[in-house]
Design a protein around this motif. Structure first.
Motif, PDB file in Angstrom:
ATOM      1  N   UNK A 227       5.103  -3.136  -7.470  1.00  0.00           N
ATOM      2  CA  UNK A 227       5.772  -3.991  -6.482  1.00  0.00           C
ATOM      3  C   UNK A 227       7.163  -4.387  -6.969  1.00  0.00           C
ATOM      4  N   UNK A 228       7.282  -4.735  -8.251  1.00  0.00           N
ATOM      5  CA  UNK A 228       8.582  -5.141  -8.793  1.00  0.00           C
ATOM      6  C   UNK A 228       9.569  -3.980  -8.783  1.00  0.00           C
ATOM      7  N   UNK A 229       9.101  -2.786  -9.181  1.00  0.00           N
ATOM      8  CA  UNK A 229       9.974  -1.612  -9.182  1.00  0.00           C
ATOM      9  C   UNK A 229      10.411  -1.246  -7.765  1.00  0.00           C
ATOM     10  N   UNK A 230       9.524  -1.397  -6.802  1.00  0.00           N
ATOM     11  CA  UNK A 230       9.850  -1.071  -5.416  1.00  0.00           C
ATOM     12  C   UNK A 230      10.846  -2.064  -4.838  1.00  0.00           C
ATOM     13  N   UNK A 231      10.568  -3.343  -4.989  1.00  0.00           N
ATOM     14  CA  UNK A 231      11.410  -4.358  -4.362  1.00  0.00           C
ATOM     15  C   UNK A 231      12.766  -4.527  -5.056  1.00  0.00           C
ATOM     16  N   UNK A 232      12.881  -4.125  -6.313  1.00  0.00           N
ATOM     17  CA  UNK A 232      14.200  -4.236  -6.950  1.00  0.00           C
ATOM     18  C   UNK A 232      15.205  -3.303  -6.289  1.00  0.00           C
ATOM     19  N   UNK A 233      14.705  -2.319  -5.541  1.00  0.00           N
ATOM     20  CA  UNK A 233      15.570  -1.356  -4.851  1.00  0.00           C
ATOM     21  C   UNK A 233      15.788  -1.719  -3.380  1.00  0.00           C
ATOM     22  N   UNK A 285       5.114   4.358  -1.581  1.00  0.00           N
ATOM     23  CA  UNK A 285       4.483   5.139  -0.509  1.00  0.00           C
ATOM     24  C   UNK A 285       3.612   4.245   0.369  1.00  0.00           C
ATOM     25  N   UNK A 286       2.789   3.424  -0.257  1.00  0.00           N
ATOM     26  CA  UNK A 286       1.885   2.563   0.503  1.00  0.00           C
ATOM     27  C   UNK A 286       2.648   1.538   1.329  1.00  0.00           C
ATOM     28  N   UNK A 295      -2.082  -1.066   1.520  1.00  0.00           N
ATOM     29  CA  UNK A 295      -1.518  -2.029   0.578  1.00  0.00           C
ATOM     30  C   UNK A 295      -1.761  -3.454   1.063  1.00  0.00           C
ATOM     31  N   UNK A 296      -1.616  -3.674   2.342  1.00  0.00           N
ATOM     32  CA  UNK A 296      -1.869  -5.002   2.902  1.00  0.00           C
ATOM     33  C   UNK A 296      -3.306  -5.435   2.622  1.00  0.00           C
ATOM     34  N   UNK A 297      -4.261  -4.535   2.847  1.00  0.00           N
ATOM     35  CA  UNK A 297      -5.660  -4.869   2.596  1.00  0.00           C
ATOM     36  C   UNK A 297      -5.897  -5.197   1.125  1.00  0.00           C
ATOM     37  N   UNK A 298      -5.239  -4.442   0.251  1.00  0.00           N
ATOM     38  CA  UNK A 298      -5.411  -4.674  -1.186  1.00  0.00           C
ATOM     39  C   UNK A 298      -4.867  -6.039  -1.584  1.00  0.00           C
ATOM     40  N   UNK A 331       0.540  13.360  -1.543  1.00  0.00           N
ATOM     41  CA  UNK A 331       1.074  14.595  -2.106  1.00  0.00           C
ATOM     42  C   UNK A 331       1.976  15.316  -1.108  1.00  0.00           C
ATOM     43  N   UNK A 332       1.581  15.318   0.171  1.00  0.00           N
ATOM     44  CA  UNK A 332       2.407  15.958   1.194  1.00  0.00           C
ATOM     45  C   UNK A 332       3.715  15.189   1.398  1.00  0.00           C
ATOM     46  N   UNK A 333       3.630  13.877   1.381  1.00  0.00           N
ATOM     47  CA  UNK A 333       4.827  13.036   1.506  1.00  0.00           C
ATOM     48  C   UNK A 333       5.797  13.314   0.372  1.00  0.00           C
TER      49      UNK A 333
END
Length: 346
Positions: A227-233, A285-286, A295-298, A331-333
């Motif tokens: 989450x931190x790596x994603x949101x820093x971007x 991705x999620x 991701x929301x459910x998690x 994997x396709x994504x």
């Protein structure tokens, strides 16, 4: 001779146990990586502190692993948050006169306190406030009212490398391989100034750890860092999905999902950079998959019991029920993203 009071001894035993557990929570990770909460070896560790409640949880969803049941013992981390406030205040009192202070409330939820040594300007501060607001909006979209609560974010930006290493090493942290760190005990992030762009990303990264701790409690390291790596971007004003996307990195194959989920004990023992990359790839991705709410459910399930992490089996069940073809679709994504980059470079 004065005799010991046996009743006093028995009364002190529960107090000592509470103190030991408290110290374990706050310092168990300090020797390794303070940006992640300490994780017990047992996957179904007992919660640290509970309060009785007969109310059913408000988090009802299709995953049904936890939220369909009555939560008779809801986690209460008020004791930790109260300790953090006191520690953060003591830390602030110890800063030198060369620090300037900026405070702002973001989305009527995030209480940002920024300390710096004059290296940053108004534009940096405005960008930080704007991006933290955008980050919090994502949590609101996934957690609803569960994210609409007061979140203290304390960031200390040190003017140079020497100041950063000196400040962070005082807490027993080895700063040599980092440019930012979040300490749970004081709910404070230390960031080395390395130019506005890098410093801004690092500050947001560490702020996300503070947000995760307040909203989600104890969560797996891959999820916390992902989450931190994603949101820093995050790029609120950018067209598309609103993130600066280094899709060229996807040419490297990340760890398989089930290896990522089971990586909790591997941080620090194998290639940590590869774990950061894999956590980012899966969380990004999620987060950006519009056809799945996995991701929301998690995150909803993690918020139900904040004192203990979901184990690997529970996480796998949540993700697979919300997104049955998650491995194949990821994997396709990834292949499609790599192909897009190759097309634009020829």
């Amino acid at each position: 001779m004065k005799r010991d009071n046996p009743r006093l001894k028995y009364r002190l035993i529960p107090l000592l146990l509470v103190i030991l557990v408290f110290i374990w929570w706050l310092t168990g990770e300090a020797e390794r990586q303070p940006t992640a909460l300490p994780s017990p070896q047992a996957s179904n560790a007992a919660p640290l502190k509970v309060v009785e409640s007969n109310e059913p949880t408000s988090h009802q969803n299709s995953a049904g692993v936890i939220s369909s049941e009555l939560v008779s013992k809801a986690c209460n981390l008020d004791w930790l948050f109260a300790y953090q406030k006191r520690s953060a205040a003591q830390l602030a009192d110890g800063l030198g006169d060369d620090f300037s202070v900026f405070k702002a409330q973001i989305n009527q939820a995030i209480n940002l306190t920024l300390y710096h040594q004059g290296k940053i300007g108004d534009q940096f501060v405005a960008n930080l406030v704007n991006k933290l607001g955008a980050v919090h909006n994502y949590y609101l979209s996934m957690l609803g009212d569960g994210a609409a609560q007061a979140i203290d974010v304390n960031i200390i930006i040190l003017g140079d490398r020497a100041a950063y290493e000196d400040s962070t090493s005082q807490s027993g942290f080895d700063p040599r391989m980092s440019q930012g760190v979040f300490f749970h005990g004081s709910n404070s992030a230390f960031v080395e100034y390395k130019g506005d762009e890098i410093t801004l990303r690092t500050a947001i990264h560490e702020a996300v750890h503070a947000i995760n701790l307040k909203l989600l409690g104890r969560i797996p390291r891959w999820l916390n860092e992902g989450l931190a790596e994603t949101f820093e971007r995050i790029a609120p004003n950018q067209a598309g999905n609103g993130f600066h996307m280094p899709h060229t990195a996807l040419a490297q194959r990340p760890m398989e999902l089930y290896s990522v989920i089971g990586s909790e004990t591997q941080w620090g023992s194998i290639d940590t950079g590869y774990l950061y990359f894999s956590g980012w790839a899966w969380v990004h991705y999620l987060l950006n998959n519009k056809d799945s709410h996995a991701l929301q459910q998690l995150l909803i399930q993690e918020q139900v019991q904040m004192c203990s992490m979901l184990n690997g089996e529970q996480i796998t069940q949540i993700l697979e029920e919300a997104h049955p073809t998650i491995e194949q679709d990821f994997n396709q994504w990834r292949v499609n993203k790599v192909a897009q980059i190759q097309d634009t470079t020829h």
